[in-house]
Scaffold this motif. Structure first.
Motif, PDB file in Angstrom:
ATOM      1  N   CYS A   1      -6.826   1.964 -34.782  1.00 35.35           N
ATOM      2  CA  CYS A   1      -5.510   2.615 -34.882  1.00 35.35           C
ATOM      3  C   CYS A   1      -5.625   4.138 -34.831  1.00 35.35           C
ATOM      4  O   CYS A   1      -6.428   4.732 -35.564  1.00 35.35           O
ATOM      5  CB  CYS A   1      -4.830   2.195 -36.187  1.00 35.35           C
ATOM      6  SG  CYS A   1      -3.230   2.988 -36.418  1.00 35.35           S
ATOM      7  N   THR A   2      -4.816   4.750 -33.951  1.00 36.53           N
ATOM      8  CA  THR A   2      -4.821   6.215 -33.821  1.00 36.53           C
ATOM      9  C   THR A   2      -3.616   6.838 -34.535  1.00 36.53           C
ATOM     10  O   THR A   2      -3.363   8.029 -34.392  1.00 36.53           O
ATOM     11  CB  THR A   2      -4.761   6.599 -32.330  1.00 36.53           C
ATOM     12  OG1 THR A   2      -3.571   6.022 -31.778  1.00 36.53           O
ATOM     13  CG2 THR A   2      -5.981   6.104 -31.562  1.00 36.53           C
TER      14      THR A   2
ATOM     15  N   CYS B   1      -0.516   6.557 -33.818  1.00 39.31           N
ATOM     16  CA  CYS B   1       0.422   7.167 -32.859  1.00 39.31           C
ATOM     17  C   CYS B   1       1.871   6.922 -33.285  1.00 39.31           C
ATOM     18  O   CYS B   1       2.784   7.608 -32.829  1.00 39.31           O
ATOM     19  CB  CYS B   1       0.182   6.602 -31.455  1.00 39.31           C
ATOM     20  SG  CYS B   1       0.649   4.862 -31.299  1.00 39.31           S
ATOM     21  N   GLY B   2       2.111   5.908 -34.099  1.00 38.62           N
ATOM     22  CA  GLY B   2       3.455   5.653 -34.618  1.00 38.62           C
ATOM     23  C   GLY B   2       4.327   4.780 -33.726  1.00 38.62           C
ATOM     24  O   GLY B   2       5.468   4.455 -34.084  1.00 38.62           O
TER      25      GLY B   2
ATOM     26  N   CYS C   1       4.258   1.610 -32.962  1.00 35.86           N
ATOM     27  CA  CYS C   1       4.633   0.315 -33.554  1.00 35.86           C
ATOM     28  C   CYS C   1       5.701   0.509 -34.631  1.00 35.86           C
ATOM     29  O   CYS C   1       6.655  -0.270 -34.723  1.00 35.86           O
ATOM     30  CB  CYS C   1       3.403  -0.395 -34.120  1.00 35.86           C
ATOM     31  SG  CYS C   1       2.527   0.572 -35.357  1.00 35.86           S
TER      32      CYS C   1
ATOM     33  N   VAL D   1      -0.960   3.604 -41.010  1.00 34.39           N
ATOM     34  CA  VAL D   1       0.098   2.598 -40.813  1.00 34.39           C
ATOM     35  C   VAL D   1      -0.101   1.482 -41.829  1.00 34.39           C
ATOM     36  O   VAL D   1      -1.192   0.908 -41.930  1.00 34.39           O
ATOM     37  CB  VAL D   1       0.049   1.999 -39.394  1.00 34.39           C
ATOM     38  CG1 VAL D   1       1.120   0.920 -39.227  1.00 34.39           C
ATOM     39  CG2 VAL D   1       0.246   3.077 -38.359  1.00 34.39           C
TER      40      VAL D   1
ATOM     41  N   CYS E   1       1.384  -1.140 -28.583  1.00 34.19           N
ATOM     42  CA  CYS E   1       0.182  -0.495 -29.124  1.00 34.19           C
ATOM     43  C   CYS E   1      -0.821  -0.185 -28.006  1.00 34.19           C
ATOM     44  O   CYS E   1      -1.280  -1.078 -27.312  1.00 34.19           O
ATOM     45  CB  CYS E   1      -0.482  -1.391 -30.177  1.00 34.19           C
ATOM     46  SG  CYS E   1      -1.971  -0.615 -30.847  1.00 34.19           S
TER      47      CYS E   1
HETATM   48  S1  SF4 Z   1       0.898   1.437 -32.114  1.00 29.38           S
HETATM   49 FE1  SF4 Z   1       0.645   1.312 -34.343  1.00 29.38          FE
HETATM   50  S2  SF4 Z   1      -1.236   0.129 -34.655  1.00 29.38           S
HETATM   51 FE2  SF4 Z   1      -1.232   0.813 -32.537  1.00 29.38          FE
HETATM   52  S3  SF4 Z   1      -2.350   2.732 -32.561  1.00 29.38           S
HETATM   53 FE3  SF4 Z   1      -0.210   3.275 -32.752  1.00 29.38          FE
HETATM   54  S4  SF4 Z   1       0.174   3.373 -34.944  1.00 29.38           S
HETATM   55 FE4  SF4 Z   1      -1.787   2.287 -34.681  1.00 29.38          FE
END
Ligand code: SF4
Ligand SMILES: Cc1cc2nc3c(=O)[nH]c(=O)nc-3n(C[C@H](O)[C@H](O)[C@H](O)COP(=O)(O)O)c2cc1C
Ligand code: SF4
Length: 310
Positions: free
Chosen positions: A21-22, A24-25, A27, A43, A63
Protein backbone atom coordinates in the motif's frame (compact mmCIF):
# COMPACT_ATOMS: atom_id res chain seq x y z
CA UNK A 1 -25.49 -8.80 10.27
CA UNK A 2 -24.72 -7.01 7.02
CA UNK A 3 -27.18 -6.30 4.20
CA UNK A 4 -29.01 -9.61 3.62
CA UNK A 5 -29.48 -11.32 0.26
CA UNK A 6 -30.59 -14.86 -0.54
CA UNK A 7 -26.93 -15.78 -1.05
CA UNK A 8 -25.24 -14.24 1.97
CA UNK A 9 -26.06 -12.25 5.05
CA UNK A 10 -22.49 -11.50 6.11
CA UNK A 11 -20.34 -8.50 5.43
CA UNK A 12 -17.12 -9.10 3.51
CA UNK A 13 -13.66 -9.12 5.03
CA UNK A 14 -11.21 -6.39 4.01
CA UNK A 15 -7.50 -7.22 3.95
CA UNK A 16 -4.82 -4.60 3.35
CA UNK A 17 -1.24 -5.50 2.48
CA UNK A 18 0.77 -2.68 4.07
CA UNK A 19 3.95 -3.72 2.28
CA UNK A 20 2.25 -2.92 -1.03
CA UNK A 21 0.00 0.00 0.00
CA UNK A 22 1.28 3.45 -1.02
CA UNK A 23 -1.55 5.25 0.83
CA UNK A 24 -2.70 6.85 -2.42
CA UNK A 25 -6.23 7.07 -0.98
CA UNK A 26 -8.04 5.81 -4.11
CA UNK A 27 -9.79 2.99 -2.28
CA UNK A 28 -10.93 5.31 0.49
CA UNK A 29 -12.29 7.71 -2.11
CA UNK A 30 -14.43 5.13 -3.97
CA UNK A 31 -15.79 3.28 -0.95
CA UNK A 32 -19.27 4.70 -0.44
CA UNK A 33 -19.84 2.33 2.46
CA UNK A 34 -17.10 4.35 4.19
CA UNK A 35 -15.52 1.08 5.24
CA UNK A 36 -12.05 2.55 4.75
CA UNK A 37 -10.29 5.57 6.18
CA UNK A 38 -6.77 6.91 6.50
CA UNK A 39 -5.48 7.26 10.04
CA UNK A 40 -1.91 8.37 10.73
CA UNK A 41 -0.89 7.85 7.10
CA UNK A 42 -2.28 4.32 7.09
CA UNK A 43 -5.39 2.88 5.41
CA UNK A 44 -7.51 1.17 8.04
CA UNK A 45 -10.91 -0.49 8.18
CA UNK A 46 -13.42 1.89 9.70
CA UNK A 47 -15.44 0.77 12.69
CA UNK A 48 -18.27 3.10 11.63
CA UNK A 49 -19.14 2.04 8.05
CA UNK A 50 -22.62 2.59 6.63
CA UNK A 51 -23.53 -1.11 6.43
CA UNK A 52 -20.27 -3.04 6.55
CA UNK A 53 -18.38 -4.03 3.39
CA UNK A 54 -20.91 -5.01 0.69
CA UNK A 55 -18.17 -6.43 -1.57
CA UNK A 56 -18.78 -4.02 -4.41
CA UNK A 57 -15.12 -4.59 -5.30
CA UNK A 58 -14.47 -0.97 -6.27
CA UNK A 59 -11.48 -0.67 -3.95
CA UNK A 60 -9.77 -3.67 -5.57
CA UNK A 61 -10.65 -2.30 -8.99
CA UNK A 62 -8.94 1.06 -8.38
CA UNK A 63 -5.94 -0.01 -6.32
CA UNK A 64 -2.79 0.51 -8.42
CA UNK A 65 -0.72 -1.75 -6.15
CA UNK A 66 -2.98 -4.80 -5.65
CA UNK A 67 -2.73 -3.94 -1.97
CA UNK A 68 -6.34 -4.47 -0.95
CA UNK A 69 -8.31 -7.69 -0.99
CA UNK A 70 -11.99 -8.35 -0.35
CA UNK A 71 -13.07 -11.81 0.75
CA UNK A 72 -16.70 -12.73 1.20
CA UNK A 73 -20.15 -11.99 -0.18
CA UNK A 74 -19.18 -14.10 -3.23
CA UNK A 75 -16.18 -11.89 -4.04
CA UNK A 76 -12.41 -12.47 -3.87
CA UNK A 77 -9.36 -11.24 -5.80
CA UNK A 78 -9.92 -14.19 -8.17
CA UNK A 79 -12.92 -12.34 -9.57
CA UNK A 80 -10.82 -9.45 -10.82
CA UNK A 81 -9.71 -9.30 -14.45
CA UNK A 82 -7.72 -6.96 -16.66
CA UNK A 83 -10.05 -4.54 -18.45
CA UNK A 84 -10.51 -4.98 -22.20
CA UNK A 85 -9.31 -2.19 -24.46
CA UNK A 86 -12.11 0.42 -24.31
CA UNK A 87 -10.94 1.89 -27.65
CA UNK A 88 -11.96 -1.35 -29.33
CA UNK A 89 -15.45 -1.41 -27.83
CA UNK A 90 -18.67 -0.18 -29.43
CA UNK A 91 -19.11 3.53 -29.94
CA UNK A 92 -22.40 5.39 -29.55
CA UNK A 93 -23.38 5.28 -33.23
CA UNK A 94 -22.86 1.52 -33.42
CA UNK A 95 -24.80 0.96 -30.21
CA UNK A 96 -27.63 3.24 -31.34
CA UNK A 97 -27.84 1.37 -34.68
CA UNK A 98 -28.13 -1.94 -32.81
CA UNK A 99 -30.85 -0.53 -30.56
CA UNK A 100 -32.74 1.08 -33.43
CA UNK A 101 -32.76 -2.13 -35.46
CA UNK A 102 -34.19 -4.15 -32.58
CA UNK A 103 -37.83 -5.17 -32.80
CA UNK A 104 -39.74 -7.56 -30.60
CA UNK A 105 -39.50 -10.84 -32.50
CA UNK A 106 -42.28 -13.39 -32.24
CA UNK A 107 -41.62 -15.42 -35.39
CA UNK A 108 -38.57 -17.64 -35.22
CA UNK A 109 -36.73 -19.91 -37.64
CA UNK A 110 -36.72 -23.54 -36.58
CA UNK A 111 -33.06 -23.31 -35.59
CA UNK A 112 -31.63 -23.86 -32.11
CA UNK A 113 -29.48 -21.31 -30.32
CA UNK A 114 -26.08 -22.83 -29.61
CA UNK A 115 -24.72 -23.34 -26.13
CA UNK A 116 -21.87 -20.99 -27.06
CA UNK A 117 -24.32 -18.14 -27.74
CA UNK A 118 -26.32 -18.92 -24.60
CA UNK A 119 -23.13 -18.63 -22.57
CA UNK A 120 -22.22 -15.37 -24.29
CA UNK A 121 -25.65 -13.90 -23.49
CA UNK A 122 -25.31 -14.90 -19.84
CA UNK A 123 -21.72 -13.62 -19.67
CA UNK A 124 -22.88 -10.19 -20.83
CA UNK A 125 -26.01 -10.17 -18.66
CA UNK A 126 -23.89 -10.90 -15.58
CA UNK A 127 -22.24 -7.49 -15.98
CA UNK A 128 -25.57 -5.76 -15.24
CA UNK A 129 -25.61 -3.43 -12.26
CA UNK A 130 -27.59 -4.58 -9.22
CA UNK A 131 -29.14 -2.88 -6.22
CA UNK A 132 -26.53 -4.40 -3.96
CA UNK A 133 -23.92 -7.06 -4.59
CA UNK A 134 -23.80 -9.98 -4.79
CA UNK A 135 -26.41 -10.25 -7.53
CA UNK A 136 -29.62 -11.78 -6.25
CA UNK A 137 -30.90 -12.49 -9.76
CA UNK A 138 -31.76 -16.06 -10.73
CA UNK A 139 -31.99 -17.21 -14.32
CA UNK A 140 -34.04 -20.16 -15.52
CA UNK A 141 -32.77 -21.19 -18.96
CA UNK A 142 -35.07 -23.09 -21.32
CA UNK A 143 -32.53 -24.03 -23.99
CA UNK A 144 -34.66 -25.76 -26.61
CA UNK A 145 -37.93 -25.23 -28.43
CA UNK A 146 -39.32 -28.34 -26.72
CA UNK A 147 -38.58 -26.95 -23.25
CA UNK A 148 -40.03 -23.55 -24.19
CA UNK A 149 -43.18 -25.21 -25.53
CA UNK A 150 -43.39 -27.46 -22.48
CA UNK A 151 -43.28 -24.43 -20.20
CA UNK A 152 -46.05 -22.71 -22.19
CA UNK A 153 -48.26 -25.82 -22.03
CA UNK A 154 -47.74 -26.17 -18.28
CA UNK A 155 -48.40 -22.46 -17.82
CA UNK A 156 -51.70 -22.65 -19.70
CA UNK A 157 -52.76 -25.65 -17.60
CA UNK A 158 -51.89 -23.59 -14.53
CA UNK A 159 -53.92 -20.62 -15.83
CA UNK A 160 -56.93 -22.89 -16.32
CA UNK A 161 -56.84 -23.57 -12.58
CA UNK A 162 -56.47 -19.83 -11.85
CA UNK A 163 -59.46 -18.55 -13.85
CA UNK A 164 -61.17 -17.28 -10.70
CA UNK A 165 -58.52 -14.54 -10.68
CA UNK A 166 -60.23 -12.87 -13.65
CA UNK A 167 -63.81 -13.65 -12.62
CA UNK A 168 -66.33 -10.81 -12.17
CA UNK A 169 -66.72 -11.47 -8.45
CA UNK A 170 -62.98 -11.40 -7.72
CA UNK A 171 -62.32 -8.24 -9.72
CA UNK A 172 -65.30 -6.52 -8.02
CA UNK A 173 -64.04 -7.69 -4.61
CA UNK A 174 -60.55 -6.31 -5.20
CA UNK A 175 -61.62 -2.98 -6.73
CA UNK A 176 -61.58 -1.00 -3.44
CA UNK A 177 -58.17 -2.43 -2.47
CA UNK A 178 -56.19 -2.18 -5.68
CA UNK A 179 -57.82 0.93 -7.23
CA UNK A 180 -58.99 2.05 -10.64
CA UNK A 181 -55.86 1.53 -12.77
CA UNK A 182 -55.54 -2.10 -11.64
CA UNK A 183 -59.30 -2.64 -12.09
CA UNK A 184 -58.98 -1.35 -15.64
CA UNK A 185 -55.86 -3.47 -16.26
CA UNK A 186 -57.61 -6.64 -15.11
CA UNK A 187 -60.71 -5.99 -17.18
CA UNK A 188 -58.94 -4.65 -20.26
CA UNK A 189 -55.76 -6.74 -20.31
CA UNK A 190 -55.42 -9.61 -17.84
CA UNK A 191 -58.84 -11.21 -18.42
CA UNK A 192 -58.58 -11.06 -22.23
CA UNK A 193 -54.98 -12.33 -21.93
CA UNK A 194 -56.20 -15.49 -20.16
CA UNK A 195 -58.64 -16.12 -23.02
CA UNK A 196 -56.05 -15.34 -25.68
CA UNK A 197 -53.41 -17.65 -24.18
CA UNK A 198 -55.81 -20.50 -23.43
CA UNK A 199 -57.99 -20.24 -26.53
CA UNK A 200 -54.99 -20.23 -28.83
CA UNK A 201 -53.14 -22.97 -26.98
CA UNK A 202 -56.24 -25.17 -27.43
CA UNK A 203 -55.82 -24.59 -31.17
CA UNK A 204 -52.10 -25.43 -30.99
CA UNK A 205 -50.97 -21.80 -31.24
CA UNK A 206 -48.50 -20.78 -28.53
CA UNK A 207 -48.84 -17.08 -27.78
CA UNK A 208 -47.22 -17.44 -24.35
CA UNK A 209 -43.66 -17.73 -25.62
CA UNK A 210 -44.12 -18.23 -29.38
CA UNK A 211 -42.27 -21.58 -29.66
CA UNK A 212 -38.94 -19.77 -29.43
CA UNK A 213 -35.83 -21.96 -29.42
CA UNK A 214 -34.55 -20.29 -26.25
CA UNK A 215 -36.12 -18.54 -23.27
CA UNK A 216 -34.64 -17.15 -20.09
CA UNK A 217 -36.59 -16.16 -17.02
CA UNK A 218 -34.87 -13.53 -14.89
CA UNK A 219 -36.27 -13.35 -11.38
CA UNK A 220 -35.21 -12.40 -7.89
CA UNK A 221 -35.66 -13.58 -4.35
CA UNK A 222 -37.59 -12.03 -1.47
CA UNK A 223 -34.48 -9.88 -0.89
CA UNK A 224 -33.81 -8.71 -4.43
CA UNK A 225 -34.26 -5.14 -5.55
CA UNK A 226 -37.21 -5.49 -7.94
CA UNK A 227 -35.34 -3.70 -10.70
CA UNK A 228 -32.42 -6.16 -10.74
CA UNK A 229 -33.97 -8.97 -12.83
CA UNK A 230 -35.31 -6.41 -15.29
CA UNK A 231 -31.93 -4.75 -15.73
CA UNK A 232 -30.26 -8.16 -16.22
CA UNK A 233 -32.91 -9.20 -18.73
CA UNK A 234 -32.34 -5.99 -20.66
CA UNK A 235 -28.60 -6.64 -20.79
CA UNK A 236 -29.28 -10.19 -22.03
CA UNK A 237 -31.59 -8.84 -24.72
CA UNK A 238 -29.05 -6.34 -26.01
CA UNK A 239 -26.25 -8.93 -25.90
CA UNK A 240 -28.39 -11.35 -27.91
CA UNK A 241 -29.15 -8.65 -30.48
CA UNK A 242 -25.41 -8.06 -30.90
CA UNK A 243 -25.06 -11.80 -31.63
CA UNK A 244 -27.60 -11.63 -34.46
CA UNK A 245 -30.53 -13.04 -32.50
CA UNK A 246 -34.05 -11.70 -32.38
CA UNK A 247 -35.56 -11.21 -28.92
CA UNK A 248 -38.79 -10.38 -27.16
CA UNK A 249 -39.53 -9.63 -23.52
CA UNK A 250 -42.56 -11.38 -22.06
CA UNK A 251 -44.39 -9.86 -19.14
CA UNK A 252 -47.37 -12.21 -19.18
CA UNK A 253 -45.99 -14.91 -16.92
CA UNK A 254 -44.16 -13.49 -13.91
CA UNK A 255 -46.99 -11.59 -12.13
CA UNK A 256 -49.35 -14.55 -12.29
CA UNK A 257 -47.00 -17.12 -10.76
CA UNK A 258 -46.22 -15.23 -7.56
CA UNK A 259 -49.08 -15.68 -5.11
CA UNK A 260 -50.88 -18.67 -3.68
CA UNK A 261 -50.34 -22.38 -3.28
CA UNK A 262 -50.98 -23.27 -6.92
CA UNK A 263 -48.41 -20.71 -8.05
CA UNK A 264 -45.88 -22.08 -5.55
CA UNK A 265 -46.44 -25.59 -6.87
CA UNK A 266 -46.06 -24.38 -10.45
CA UNK A 267 -42.82 -22.60 -9.60
CA UNK A 268 -41.46 -25.70 -7.90
CA UNK A 269 -42.38 -27.89 -10.86
CA UNK A 270 -40.53 -25.54 -13.21
CA UNK A 271 -37.43 -25.24 -11.04
CA UNK A 272 -38.11 -21.61 -10.11
CA UNK A 273 -36.53 -21.11 -6.70
CA UNK A 274 -38.31 -18.05 -5.36
CA UNK A 275 -41.32 -15.81 -5.59
CA UNK A 276 -40.07 -12.29 -6.26
CA UNK A 277 -41.46 -8.83 -6.70
CA UNK A 278 -40.32 -8.50 -10.31
CA UNK A 279 -39.21 -10.88 -12.99
CA UNK A 280 -39.16 -11.05 -16.75
CA UNK A 281 -38.98 -13.67 -19.48
CA UNK A 282 -36.95 -13.01 -22.60
CA UNK A 283 -37.23 -15.23 -25.66
CA UNK A 284 -34.43 -15.53 -28.21
CA UNK A 285 -34.01 -17.03 -31.65
CA UNK A 286 -33.27 -16.39 -35.29
CA UNK A 287 -35.87 -13.99 -36.65
CA UNK A 288 -38.18 -15.09 -39.41
CA UNK A 289 -39.26 -11.51 -40.05
CA UNK A 290 -37.23 -8.78 -41.72
CA UNK A 291 -38.22 -5.28 -40.66
CA UNK A 292 -37.56 -2.62 -43.28
CA UNK A 293 -38.14 0.48 -41.17
CA UNK A 294 -37.43 1.62 -37.63
CA UNK A 295 -40.04 3.19 -35.36
CA UNK A 296 -39.48 6.48 -33.56
CA UNK A 297 -40.78 6.22 -29.99
CA UNK A 298 -41.08 8.72 -27.14
CA UNK A 299 -41.22 8.58 -23.38
CA UNK A 300 -44.47 9.57 -21.66
CA UNK A 301 -42.62 12.63 -20.45
CA UNK A 302 -39.13 14.04 -20.28
CA UNK A 303 -38.93 17.25 -18.32
CA UNK A 304 -35.99 19.16 -16.99
CA UNK A 305 -36.66 20.34 -13.47
CA UNK A 306 -36.05 24.06 -12.89
CA UNK A 307 -33.02 25.07 -10.85
CA UNK A 308 -33.96 25.18 -7.19
CA UNK A 309 -33.38 28.50 -5.51
CA UNK A 310 -32.24 28.24 -1.91
S1 SF4 B 1 -5.87 2.09 -3.36
FE1 SF4 B 1 -5.92 1.90 -1.12
S2 SF4 B 1 -4.90 -0.05 -0.67
FE2 SF4 B 1 -4.38 0.50 -2.76
S3 SF4 B 1 -2.46 1.61 -2.59
FE3 SF4 B 1 -4.06 3.15 -2.57
S4 SF4 B 1 -4.55 3.47 -0.42
FE4 SF4 B 1 -3.36 1.55 -0.54
C1 LIG C 1 -41.83 -5.56 -19.78
C2 LIG C 1 -42.27 -6.02 -21.13
C3 LIG C 1 -43.20 -7.04 -21.24
C4 LIG C 1 -43.61 -7.50 -22.49
N1 LIG C 1 -44.47 -8.55 -22.58
C5 LIG C 1 -44.79 -9.07 -23.78
C6 LIG C 1 -45.59 -10.25 -23.90
O1 LIG C 1 -45.98 -10.85 -22.89
N2 LIG C 1 -45.88 -10.72 -25.13
C7 LIG C 1 -45.45 -10.09 -26.25
O2 LIG C 1 -45.75 -10.57 -27.34
N3 LIG C 1 -44.69 -8.97 -26.19
C8 LIG C 1 -44.34 -8.46 -24.99
N4 LIG C 1 -43.52 -7.36 -24.90
C9 LIG C 1 -43.04 -6.72 -26.11
C10 LIG C 1 -43.78 -5.42 -26.37
O3 LIG C 1 -45.09 -5.69 -26.79
C11 LIG C 1 -43.01 -4.61 -27.40
O4 LIG C 1 -41.80 -4.20 -26.83
C12 LIG C 1 -43.79 -3.41 -27.87
O5 LIG C 1 -44.93 -3.82 -28.58
C13 LIG C 1 -42.95 -2.51 -28.75
O6 LIG C 1 -42.42 -3.20 -29.86
P1 LIG C 1 -40.84 -3.21 -30.08
O7 LIG C 1 -40.21 -3.92 -28.93
O8 LIG C 1 -40.65 -3.93 -31.36
O9 LIG C 1 -40.40 -1.78 -30.13
C14 LIG C 1 -43.10 -6.89 -23.66
C15 LIG C 1 -42.15 -5.86 -23.55
C16 LIG C 1 -41.74 -5.44 -22.30
C17 LIG C 1 -40.71 -4.35 -22.19
S1 SF4 D 1 -15.58 -3.77 -1.53
FE1 SF4 D 1 -16.75 -1.90 -1.72
S2 SF4 D 1 -17.73 -1.65 0.28
FE2 SF4 D 1 -16.05 -3.11 0.57
S3 SF4 D 1 -14.33 -1.85 1.18
FE3 SF4 D 1 -14.19 -2.11 -1.02
S4 SF4 D 1 -15.21 -0.29 -1.86
FE4 SF4 D 1 -15.81 -0.48 0.30
Amino acid sequence: MAIPTSRTKDKAEIRINYEKCTVCGSCVNVCKDFSLKIVNQKVVVSDTPCFGCIACGHCMAVCPSDAIEIHGRMLSPDNMFVLPDIEKSTDYDELLALLQCRRSIREFKDKPVSEELINKILEAAKTAPMGLPPSDVNVLVLDSKEKVQGFATDYCNFLKRMKWLVSDWFIALMRPFWGKPMDEMFKGFVRPLFDIYLGNMDKGINLVNYDAPLAMYFYGSPYTDPADPIVAATYAMIAAESLGLGTCMLGGVHPLIQSGKKAKKFREQQGIKFASREGLFVIFGYSNVKYLKGIHRNFASVEAIPIHSV
